[in-house]
Structure formats: C-alpha cells, structure tokens
Design an enzyme around this catalytic site. Structure first.
Site, PDB file in Angstrom:
ATOM      1  N   ALA A  96       2.789  -2.193   3.933  1.00 19.93           N
ATOM      2  CA  ALA A  96       2.591  -1.163   4.958  1.00 19.93           C
ATOM      3  C   ALA A  96       2.245  -1.909   6.242  1.00 19.93           C
ATOM      4  CB  ALA A  96       1.446  -0.245   4.551  1.00 19.93           C
TER       5      ALA A  96
ATOM      6  N   HIS B   8      -5.252  -9.542  -1.198  1.00 19.26           N
ATOM      7  CA  HIS B   8      -5.278  -9.839   0.235  1.00 19.26           C
ATOM      8  C   HIS B   8      -6.397 -10.826   0.532  1.00 19.26           C
ATOM      9  CE1 HIS B   8      -3.719  -5.691  -0.239  1.00 19.26           C
ATOM     10  NE2 HIS B   8      -2.933  -5.971   0.780  1.00 19.26           N
TER      11      HIS B   8
ATOM     12  N   TYR C 258      -8.318 -10.607   3.036  1.00 22.70           N
ATOM     13  CA  TYR C 258      -9.511  -9.896   3.526  1.00 22.70           C
ATOM     14  C   TYR C 258     -10.391  -9.362   2.398  1.00 22.70           C
ATOM     15  CZ  TYR C 258      -6.778  -5.553   2.859  1.00 22.70           C
ATOM     16  OH  TYR C 258      -6.017  -4.543   2.341  1.00 22.70           O
ATOM     17  N   GLU C 259      -9.858  -9.343   1.171  1.00 21.60           N
ATOM     18  CA  GLU C 259     -10.686  -8.923   0.024  1.00 21.60           C
ATOM     19  C   GLU C 259     -11.651 -10.038  -0.372  1.00 21.60           C
ATOM     20  OE1 GLU C 259      -8.442  -6.767  -3.252  1.00 21.60           O
ATOM     21  OE2 GLU C 259      -6.775  -7.514  -2.044  1.00 21.60           O
TER      22      GLU C 259
ATOM     23  N   ASN D 123       2.239   3.393  11.118  1.00 21.33           N
ATOM     24  CA  ASN D 123       1.607   3.815  12.378  1.00 21.33           C
ATOM     25  C   ASN D 123       2.128   2.977  13.528  1.00 21.33           C
ATOM     26  OD1 ASN D 123      -0.139   1.730  10.878  1.00 21.33           O
ATOM     27  ND2 ASN D 123      -0.816   1.514  12.993  1.00 21.33           N
TER      28      ASN D 123
ATOM     29  N   HIS E 261      -3.998   0.377  -4.563  1.00 22.06           N
ATOM     30  CA  HIS E 261      -3.398  -0.734  -5.308  1.00 22.06           C
ATOM     31  C   HIS E 261      -3.926  -0.649  -6.745  1.00 22.06           C
ATOM     32  CE1 HIS E 261      -1.781  -3.290  -1.888  1.00 22.06           C
ATOM     33  NE2 HIS E 261      -2.428  -2.313  -1.264  1.00 22.06           N
TER      34      HIS E 261
ATOM     35  N   HIS F 114      -6.677   6.639   3.813  1.00 24.07           N
ATOM     36  CA  HIS F 114      -5.772   5.497   3.799  1.00 24.07           C
ATOM     37  C   HIS F 114      -4.624   5.699   2.812  1.00 24.07           C
ATOM     38  CE1 HIS F 114      -4.976   1.328   2.292  1.00 24.07           C
ATOM     39  NE2 HIS F 114      -5.154   0.967   3.534  1.00 24.07           N
TER      40      HIS F 114
ATOM     41  N   MET G 275      -1.366  -7.195   6.996  1.00 30.04           N
ATOM     42  CA  MET G 275      -2.405  -8.137   6.544  1.00 30.04           C
ATOM     43  C   MET G 275      -2.044  -8.811   5.223  1.00 30.04           C
ATOM     44  SD  MET G 275      -5.584  -5.588   7.311  1.00 30.04           S
ATOM     45  CE  MET G 275      -5.579  -4.500   8.737  1.00 30.04           C
ATOM     46  N   SER G 276      -0.755  -9.000   4.995  1.00 34.37           N
ATOM     47  CA  SER G 276      -0.356  -9.571   3.695  1.00 34.37           C
ATOM     48  C   SER G 276       0.966 -10.299   3.831  1.00 34.37           C
ATOM     49  CB  SER G 276      -0.222  -8.448   2.652  1.00 34.37           C
ATOM     50  OG  SER G 276       0.867  -7.601   2.991  1.00 34.37           O
TER      51      SER G 276
ATOM     52  N   SER H 100       0.828  -1.215   0.000  1.00 28.03           N
ATOM     53  CA  SER H 100       0.000   0.000   0.000  1.00 28.03           C
ATOM     54  C   SER H 100       0.856   1.256   0.000  1.00 28.03           C
ATOM     55  CB  SER H 100      -0.875   0.037   1.253  1.00 28.03           C
ATOM     56  OG  SER H 100      -1.860  -0.932   1.153  1.00 28.03           O
TER      57      SER H 100
HETATM   58  O1  LIG Z   1      -0.612  -4.660   0.814  1.00 31.56           O
HETATM   59  P1  LIG Z   1      -0.284  -4.125   2.156  1.00 31.56           P
HETATM   60  O2  LIG Z   1       0.017  -5.182   3.160  1.00 31.56           O
HETATM   61  O3  LIG Z   1       0.755  -3.042   2.119  1.00 31.56           O
HETATM   62  O4  LIG Z   1      -1.638  -3.426   2.647  1.00 31.56           O
HETATM   63  C1  LIG Z   1      -1.754  -2.555   3.788  1.00 31.56           C
HETATM   64  C2  LIG Z   1      -1.549  -3.218   5.082  1.00 31.56           C
HETATM   65  C3  LIG Z   1      -2.865  -3.900   5.298  1.00 31.56           C
HETATM   66  O5  LIG Z   1      -2.915  -5.057   4.519  1.00 31.56           O
HETATM   67  C4  LIG Z   1      -3.842  -2.937   4.750  1.00 31.56           C
HETATM   68  C5  LIG Z   1      -4.447  -2.058   5.788  1.00 31.56           C
HETATM   69  O6  LIG Z   1      -3.569  -1.115   6.245  1.00 31.56           O
HETATM   70  O7  LIG Z   1      -3.099  -2.129   3.827  1.00 31.56           O
HETATM   71  N1  LIG Z   2      -3.023  -5.340  11.084  1.00 25.43           N
HETATM   72  C1  LIG Z   2      -2.514  -4.144  10.801  1.00 25.43           C
HETATM   73  N2  LIG Z   2      -2.168  -3.861   9.545  1.00 25.43           N
HETATM   74  C2  LIG Z   2      -1.651  -2.648   9.304  1.00 25.43           C
HETATM   75  N3  LIG Z   2      -1.244  -2.106   8.165  1.00 25.43           N
HETATM   76  C3  LIG Z   2      -0.798  -0.855   8.433  1.00 25.43           C
HETATM   77  N4  LIG Z   2      -0.931  -0.583   9.747  1.00 25.43           N
HETATM   78  C4  LIG Z   2      -1.457  -1.695  10.302  1.00 25.43           C
HETATM   79  C5  LIG Z   2      -1.826  -2.014  11.656  1.00 25.43           C
HETATM   80  O1  LIG Z   2      -1.701  -1.229  12.589  1.00 25.43           O
HETATM   81  N5  LIG Z   2      -2.343  -3.259  11.844  1.00 25.43           N
END
Ligand SMILES: O=P(O)(O)O[C@@H]1C[C@H](O)[C@@H](CO)O1
Ligand SMILES: Nc1nc2[nH]cnc2c(=O)[nH]1
Length: 282
Positions: free
Chosen positions: A118, A88, A90-91, A245, A66, A259, A221-222, A35
């Site tokens: 991220a 992902h 979660y999608e 963060n 993305h 975001h 989350m990836s 991201s």
């Molecule tokens: O594809 P990534 O992992 O960079 O996506 C970011 C991290 C979490 O998957 C989602 C929420 O912040 O975006």
């Molecule tokens: N699970 C999770 N994914 C993130 N992606 C970016 N920041 C975060 C976070 O604080 N928690």
C-alpha cells in the site's frame, strides 16, 4: 542498525526444510501481500497454511491487516506461496529478519517474487484505488547503509556487489500492462517509481515536496529490502503498489482512523472499479 546480527545459511535451510516437509506444494512463485491485500492468498486452491508463529525461525508480524500466515496453493495451475503479512523495519525487525522469507523461498525452489504494498501517491495521475506497477525504486534506508546485504556476504546466495538496475523485470511489467488492457482496466494501472522510507510516521509537507521533486511517484514503508535480497539471490521480481492516498504537499488535515478497512475498501474499489469518492482525498 543491527550490524552484528547474522543469519547462517543453515538457519535459512532449516526453515526451508521444515516447510518442504510439511507441504506437498513445490512453489515456483512467491507473493508478498501488502496491507489490505492479504485476501489475494484466499484465491489459492488446495491450500496448506501455516501461522508464522509455528514456522521455525520465522519472524512475527505485528501490523494490523497483516494476518501472519504463510499460504501454499495453486494459482492457475502454478504452485505458489503467499505471505499474508510482511515484516517492516518500523516494527523493530532488523532488515535481515524482514527479508528472512525471501532466502527461504529461494532455497525452496521459488524463481519469481511478486511484491505488493500500500502506498501514498505523489504523482498527479495516480489516484487512490489505482495500481502502480513498480518500474524502479529509491531505497532511502539503503542509501544510508540500512541494507539487509550489509555484513558478511553469503556467496551461496549471491555476489558482494549485486547490480540493482533493472531489478523489476521488464518482461513481467509489459505482460501485466498488456493484461490490464485486455481486462479493460488500463486506466487504473500505470508504471512508476516507488520510494521506501523508514516510517512509521507519514510524510511532512516538506518531505512530500522533496519526494515529488525527486521524481517519486509513490511512497511506502516496505518492499525495497525484499527486492534487494531477491535480486541478490537471482529471483525474478515483479512489484505493484495499491495507491491508498494522495500524499499531502500542502497544509490540509486528513484523518484515517481505520487503517485496515481503509486499505481493504480501496482494494475493493481497484478490483471492481466502483466509485469510492468518500475515500478519495486527492
Ligand atoms: O506492507 P505495506 O507496505 O503494504 O504496509 C503499508 C504501507 C506502510 O508500510 C504502512 C503504513 O501505511 O502500511
Ligand atoms: N510513507 C508512506 N507510506 C504509506 N503507505 C500508504 N500510504 C502512505 C503514505 O502516504 N506514506
């Protein structure tokens, strides 16, 4: 879990053949842009790019930030392929779909995979804007059987029981630490452990405390499923997390309402090392 789903070797091969017949590039490095990191692909020279929707068999990216584009090109004289956008869990994608491109890259002749993401920080020394080189991961979905390697094993890609210790290449990690020193940005870069959770919600305070106690430095989350599939099929892997963060371990409200620009601004700060205090929440 989509345990009945299978993707045949032929399906991966078909996508690989289609891509090879539509570009003159023969990439040896694949990069997955997390991201806010999609602009990495813009640095490639002599680009050929394809929307995921035009590539036979490719899943579609649904996440803000993305782009959903595969970009081929040259980086410092090396042929590369960049995913501007990943898939992902979660999608709603199955783990086989989220990792589909990895095996396609393997069939195209890719030798090294670079994964980026991220992530939220749980380590005291990792602040928003820092970069964490992933030295190891905890694959929470994988620990409970949500693993792209579940189901019949395709021996043409790798063994039934692949080792995952050392899946983040030590040589590449040392090289990048050394480069960070040479570039004068070593204060922004450190190694750590990444944990993948399913998402899409961020952590509760209790979950954040648990992750911290388990020795997790950054959570996202990836990434872990991609690395598992890449390691299974013998790719060399390098990974990094852009810290966006601090994960809250005590009660406080954080509102992030954009975001995409949030991640982009932090990426910019990482690269330029400029102060971005309004985005720091830790
Ligand atoms: O594809 P990534 O992992 O960079 O996506 C970011 C991290 C979490 O998957 C989602 C929420 O912040 O975006
Ligand atoms: N699970 C999770 N994914 C993130 N992606 C970016 N920041 C975060 C976070 O604080 N928690």
């Amino acid at each position: 879990m989509h345990s009945k789903e299978q993707i045949s070797h032929d399906e991966y091969q078909k996508t690989s053949d289609w891509l090879m017949s539509h570009t003159k590039h023969r990439p040896i490095v694949a990069i997955i842009c997390g991201s806010g990191l999609g602009m990495l692909a813009d640095t490639l020279k002599c680009q050929d790019s394809f929307d995921y929707s035009d590539i036979p068999g490719f899943p579609q990216s649904t996440v803000q930030g993305h782009a959903g584009r595969l970009v081929f090109g040259e980086l410092k004289g090396k042929s590369c392929v960049c995913m501007q956008g990943r898939f992902h869990m979660y999608e709603g994608h199955s783990l086989l779909k989220t990792t589909f491109p990895i095996r396609v890259f393997k069939l195209m002749g890719v030798e090294t995979l670079i994964v980026t993401n991220a992530a939220g920080s749980l380590a005291d020394g990792l602040r928003p804007g820092d970069i964490m080189i992933i030295k190891d991961h905890i694959n929470f979905p994988g620990l409970v059987g949500l693993n792209p390697l579940c189901g019949p094993n395709d021996e043409k890609f790798g063994p039934r029981f692949p080792a995952m210790s050392g899946c983040y290449d030590k040589g590449l990690r040392s090289l990048v630490m050394e480069l960070a020193k040479q570039m004068g940005v070593s204060s922004l870069v450190q190694e750590g452990v990444y944990a993948m959770v399913g998402g899409p919600n961020f952590e509760t305070i209790a979950e954040a405390k648990l992750l911290h106690r388990l020795g997790v430095d950054a959570v996202g989350m990836s990434t872990a499923p991609e690395v598992v599939v890449a390691t299974h099929c013998g790719l060399r892997v390098f990974g990094l997390s852009l810290i966006t963060n601090k994960v809250r371990q005590q009660s406080q409200i954080l509102i992030v309402n954009n975001h995409n620009s949030y991640f982009s601004a932090l990426f910019h700060k990482s690269v330029t090392n400029k102060e971005c205090s309004n985005l720091r929440n830790g």
